[in-house]
Design a protein around this motif. Structure first.
Motif, mmCIF file in Angstrom:
data_model
loop_
_atom_site.group_PDB
_atom_site.id
_atom_site.type_symbol
_atom_site.label_atom_id
_atom_site.label_comp_id
_atom_site.label_asym_id
_atom_site.label_seq_id
_atom_site.Cartn_x
_atom_site.Cartn_y
_atom_site.Cartn_z
ATOM 1 N N UNK A 13 -10.253 -5.867 18.605
ATOM 2 C CA UNK A 13 -10.303 -7.251 19.077
ATOM 3 C C UNK A 13 -10.352 -8.215 17.901
ATOM 4 N N UNK A 14 -9.897 -9.419 18.142
ATOM 5 C CA UNK A 14 -9.959 -10.445 17.115
ATOM 6 C C UNK A 14 -11.393 -10.603 16.617
ATOM 7 N N UNK A 15 -11.512 -10.716 15.300
ATOM 8 C CA UNK A 15 -12.828 -10.794 14.683
ATOM 9 C C UNK A 15 -13.384 -9.456 14.247
ATOM 10 N N UNK A 16 -12.737 -8.401 14.677
ATOM 11 C CA UNK A 16 -13.203 -7.066 14.332
ATOM 12 C C UNK A 16 -12.716 -6.606 12.976
ATOM 13 N N UNK A 17 -12.999 -5.344 12.676
ATOM 14 C CA UNK A 17 -12.672 -4.773 11.369
ATOM 15 C C UNK A 17 -11.988 -3.419 11.528
ATOM 16 N N UNK A 18 -11.175 -3.096 10.550
ATOM 17 C CA UNK A 18 -10.565 -1.777 10.424
ATOM 18 C C UNK A 18 -10.486 -1.432 8.951
ATOM 19 N N UNK A 19 -10.483 -0.140 8.674
ATOM 20 C CA UNK A 19 -10.307 0.321 7.298
ATOM 21 C C UNK A 19 -9.152 1.292 7.263
ATOM 22 N N UNK A 20 -8.140 0.947 6.490
ATOM 23 C CA UNK A 20 -6.995 1.824 6.307
ATOM 24 C C UNK A 20 -7.186 2.662 5.048
ATOM 25 N N UNK A 21 -6.699 3.896 5.118
ATOM 26 C CA UNK A 21 -6.731 4.794 3.965
ATOM 27 C C UNK A 21 -5.330 5.321 3.702
ATOM 28 N N UNK A 22 -5.048 5.562 2.451
ATOM 29 C CA UNK A 22 -3.765 6.140 2.055
ATOM 30 C C UNK A 22 -4.021 7.169 0.977
ATOM 31 N N UNK A 23 -3.748 8.417 1.309
ATOM 32 C CA UNK A 23 -3.956 9.507 0.365
ATOM 33 C C UNK A 23 -2.619 9.907 -0.245
ATOM 34 N N UNK A 24 -2.573 9.921 -1.556
ATOM 35 C CA UNK A 24 -1.354 10.298 -2.269
ATOM 36 C C UNK A 24 -1.466 11.721 -2.782
ATOM 37 N N UNK A 25 -0.359 12.423 -2.730
ATOM 38 C CA UNK A 25 -0.318 13.790 -3.256
ATOM 39 C C UNK A 25 1.046 14.017 -3.901
ATOM 40 N N UNK A 26 1.204 15.222 -4.451
ATOM 41 C CA UNK A 26 2.452 15.528 -5.135
ATOM 42 C C UNK A 26 2.376 15.138 -6.596
ATOM 43 N N UNK A 27 3.366 14.407 -7.061
ATOM 44 C CA UNK A 27 3.456 14.080 -8.485
ATOM 45 C C UNK A 27 2.656 12.845 -8.870
ATOM 46 N N UNK A 28 1.753 12.417 -7.971
ATOM 47 C CA UNK A 28 0.990 11.202 -8.244
ATOM 48 C C UNK A 28 0.217 11.325 -9.548
ATOM 49 N N UNK A 29 -0.193 12.545 -9.890
ATOM 50 C CA UNK A 29 -0.993 12.735 -11.092
ATOM 51 C C UNK A 29 -0.156 12.599 -12.361
ATOM 52 N N UNK A 30 1.138 12.827 -12.261
ATOM 53 C CA UNK A 30 1.982 12.788 -13.459
ATOM 54 C C UNK A 30 2.727 11.476 -13.632
ATOM 55 N N UNK A 31 2.955 10.726 -12.531
ATOM 56 C CA UNK A 31 3.775 9.522 -12.669
ATOM 57 C C UNK A 31 2.967 8.309 -13.126
ATOM 58 N N UNK A 32 1.641 8.379 -12.982
ATOM 59 C CA UNK A 32 0.776 7.271 -13.421
ATOM 60 C C UNK A 32 1.330 5.937 -12.937
ATOM 61 N N UNK A 33 1.243 5.664 -11.655
ATOM 62 C CA UNK A 33 1.873 4.474 -11.081
ATOM 63 C C UNK A 33 1.342 3.171 -11.663
ATOM 64 N N UNK A 34 2.200 2.172 -11.657
ATOM 65 C CA UNK A 34 1.802 0.839 -12.108
ATOM 66 C C UNK A 34 0.801 0.245 -11.120
ATOM 67 N N UNK A 35 1.035 0.480 -9.840
ATOM 68 C CA UNK A 35 0.150 -0.097 -8.831
ATOM 69 C C UNK A 35 0.268 0.679 -7.528
ATOM 70 N N UNK A 36 -0.736 0.521 -6.705
ATOM 71 C CA UNK A 36 -0.712 1.005 -5.332
ATOM 72 C C UNK A 36 -1.050 -0.174 -4.445
ATOM 73 N N UNK A 37 -0.558 -0.132 -3.219
ATOM 74 C CA UNK A 37 -0.850 -1.288 -2.394
ATOM 75 C C UNK A 37 -0.487 -1.093 -0.940
ATOM 76 N N UNK A 38 -0.641 -2.181 -0.216
ATOM 77 C CA UNK A 38 -0.351 -2.217 1.216
ATOM 78 C C UNK A 38 0.609 -3.352 1.520
ATOM 79 N N UNK A 39 1.552 -3.039 2.376
ATOM 80 C CA UNK A 39 2.493 -4.024 2.893
ATOM 81 C C UNK A 39 2.451 -3.932 4.417
#
Length: 117
Positions: A13-39
């Motif tokens: 409902x309006x006024x409420x809260x949610x928490x989104x999570x995004x788990x990365x796997x694979x080559x995430x450890x080697x690519x050293x990303x510039x940024x992570x984010x949400x769209x």
């Protein structure tokens, strides 16, 4: 390749809260990303930036969510979170996790957030 798995969407409902999570796997450890984010994207409209966090912790937010949403990540820099408070009906969209790997973008499958009035 990098795999992104999002969770935490739903109906609130309006006024409420949610928490989104995004788990990365694979080559995430080697690519050293510039940024992570949400769209987010509403059907028929362009995907828009919600929030990003760079490798050194710098955060950036869309004007429409400043003061209501908070982006964060875990110490391993493989999971990014989006805490969404004071949700509004206009926040309704499919939310996508993104990894910016210096010119290559990786996307999650998206998670639906619906805010009822």
């Amino acid at each position: 390749q990098v795999q992104l798995v999002e969770s935490g969407g739903g109906l609130v409902q309006a006024g409420g809260s949610l928490r989104l999570s995004c788990a990365a796997s694979g080559r995430i450890f080697s690519i050293r990303p510039r940024a992570m984010g949400w769209y987010r994207q509403v059907t028929g409209k362009q995907r828009e930036l919600v929030a990003t966090i760079t490798s050194n912790g710098y955060t950036n937010y869309a004007e429409s969510v400043k003061g209501r949403f908070t982006i964060s990540r875990d110490n391993a820099k493989t999971t990014v979170y989006l805490q969404m408070n004071s949700l509004k009906p206009e926040d309704t969209a499919v939310y996508y996790c993104n990894v910016d790997a210096w010119g290559t973008d990786y996307w999650g499958q998206g998670t639906q957030v619906t805010v009822s009035s």
